[in-house]
Design a protein around this motif. Sequence first.
Motif, PDB file in Angstrom:
ATOM      1  N   LEU A  51       0.813  -1.219   0.000  1.00 39.82           N
ATOM      2  CA  LEU A  51       0.000   0.000   0.000  1.00 39.82           C
ATOM      3  C   LEU A  51       0.846   1.269   0.000  1.00 39.82           C
ATOM      4  CD1 LEU A  51      -2.907  -1.001   2.418  1.00 39.82           C
ATOM      5  CD2 LEU A  51      -2.925  -0.941  -0.086  1.00 39.82           C
ATOM      6  N   SER A  52       2.052   1.173   0.565  1.00 47.23           N
ATOM      7  CA  SER A  52       2.907   2.368   0.594  1.00 47.23           C
ATOM      8  C   SER A  52       3.641   2.600  -0.722  1.00 47.23           C
ATOM      9  CB  SER A  52       3.908   2.284   1.744  1.00 47.23           C
ATOM     10  OG  SER A  52       4.872   1.281   1.495  1.00 47.23           O
ATOM     11  N   THR A  53       3.767   1.569  -1.534  1.00 45.13           N
ATOM     12  CA  THR A  53       4.528   1.717  -2.779  1.00 45.13           C
ATOM     13  C   THR A  53       3.671   1.683  -4.042  1.00 45.13           C
ATOM     14  OG1 THR A  53       4.984  -0.662  -2.866  1.00 45.13           O
ATOM     15  CG2 THR A  53       6.644   0.738  -1.802  1.00 45.13           C
ATOM     16  N   ASN A  54       2.419   1.250  -3.936  1.00 49.94           N
ATOM     17  CA  ASN A  54       1.588   1.163  -5.129  1.00 49.94           C
ATOM     18  C   ASN A  54       0.248   1.827  -4.886  1.00 49.94           C
ATOM     19  OD1 ASN A  54      -0.331   0.098  -7.158  1.00 49.94           O
ATOM     20  ND2 ASN A  54       1.496  -0.983  -7.856  1.00 49.94           N
ATOM     21  N   HIS A  55      -0.001   2.898  -5.619  1.00 53.37           N
ATOM     22  CA  HIS A  55      -1.243   3.650  -5.465  1.00 53.37           C
ATOM     23  C   HIS A  55      -2.099   3.579  -6.727  1.00 53.37           C
ATOM     24  CE1 HIS A  55       0.633   5.184  -1.856  1.00 53.37           C
ATOM     25  NE2 HIS A  55       1.688   5.491  -2.576  1.00 53.37           N
ATOM     26  N   THR A  56      -1.761   2.666  -7.636  1.00 57.16           N
ATOM     27  CA  THR A  56      -2.467   2.598  -8.913  1.00 57.16           C
ATOM     28  C   THR A  56      -3.470   1.450  -8.980  1.00 57.16           C
ATOM     29  OG1 THR A  56      -0.722   1.240  -9.863  1.00 57.16           O
ATOM     30  CG2 THR A  56      -0.524   3.646 -10.141  1.00 57.16           C
ATOM     31  N   ASN A  58      -6.328  -1.086  -6.508  1.00 57.16           N
ATOM     32  CA  ASN A  58      -7.083  -1.192  -5.263  1.00 57.16           C
ATOM     33  C   ASN A  58      -6.784  -2.554  -4.651  1.00 57.16           C
ATOM     34  OD1 ASN A  58      -8.472   1.297  -5.848  1.00 57.16           O
ATOM     35  ND2 ASN A  58      -9.683   0.134  -7.321  1.00 57.16           N
ATOM     36  N   ASN A  94      -6.316   1.049 -11.589  1.00 59.11           N
ATOM     37  CA  ASN A  94      -7.603   1.211 -10.895  1.00 59.11           C
ATOM     38  C   ASN A  94      -8.450  -0.058 -10.840  1.00 59.11           C
ATOM     39  OD1 ASN A  94      -7.133   3.914 -10.201  1.00 59.11           O
ATOM     40  ND2 ASN A  94      -7.848   4.590 -12.214  1.00 59.11           N
TER      41      ASN A  94
END
Length: 189
Positions: A51-56, A58, A94
């Motif tokens: 979660l800290s390295t991938n925001h693309t 869900n 997404n």
Amino acid sequence: MLEKSVKQVDYMNSMINGFLNVSRLDSGQMHIEKTEFDLQILFTEIEHEVLSTNHTRNFIFKTSGSLTLFADRDKISQVLHNLIGNAIKYSPINTSITVEYLTTDNNSLKINVQDQGIGISREDQERIFERYYRVKDINSRSTSGFGIGLYLCKEIIELHNGTIEVQGSKNESTVFSFVLPINGEKLTY
């Protein structure tokens, strides 16, 4: 710029370790050091890293509560990171990626990594765990890798007396699953 450099160093480190592990397997020197550890704690650590390295994408992490597993913690972490990394690599931005574990009736653990990506044809599913095999898909030509990640996952899981499989079909979601004996013994069916 620093963040991109760190990602590239991590990528190179991962690639080198992958080749070293293949070499260790070939020479019979890949050792599994089993200890008891709480799988839920490992899952939480991996969830925070992802979660800290991938925001693309869900991410949905599902646990079945505290579970003591007798296995090589680092190697199981490596398998999970590889399967999650592949789910990220082969799924559109997404979309959702679900990572979960649950216990089964025969004192074993099942871990699933499901994406909503490009899918894998039945033909490729039969060979995907072979060394250096890469899916032959015109849409994934730009995807990096050498075809050793899933091979190493399979070997690590088999060294733990477990099994690994893939389910799905072309243009549908893919689920990679592996089953391990909770106590480190051989699986019984």
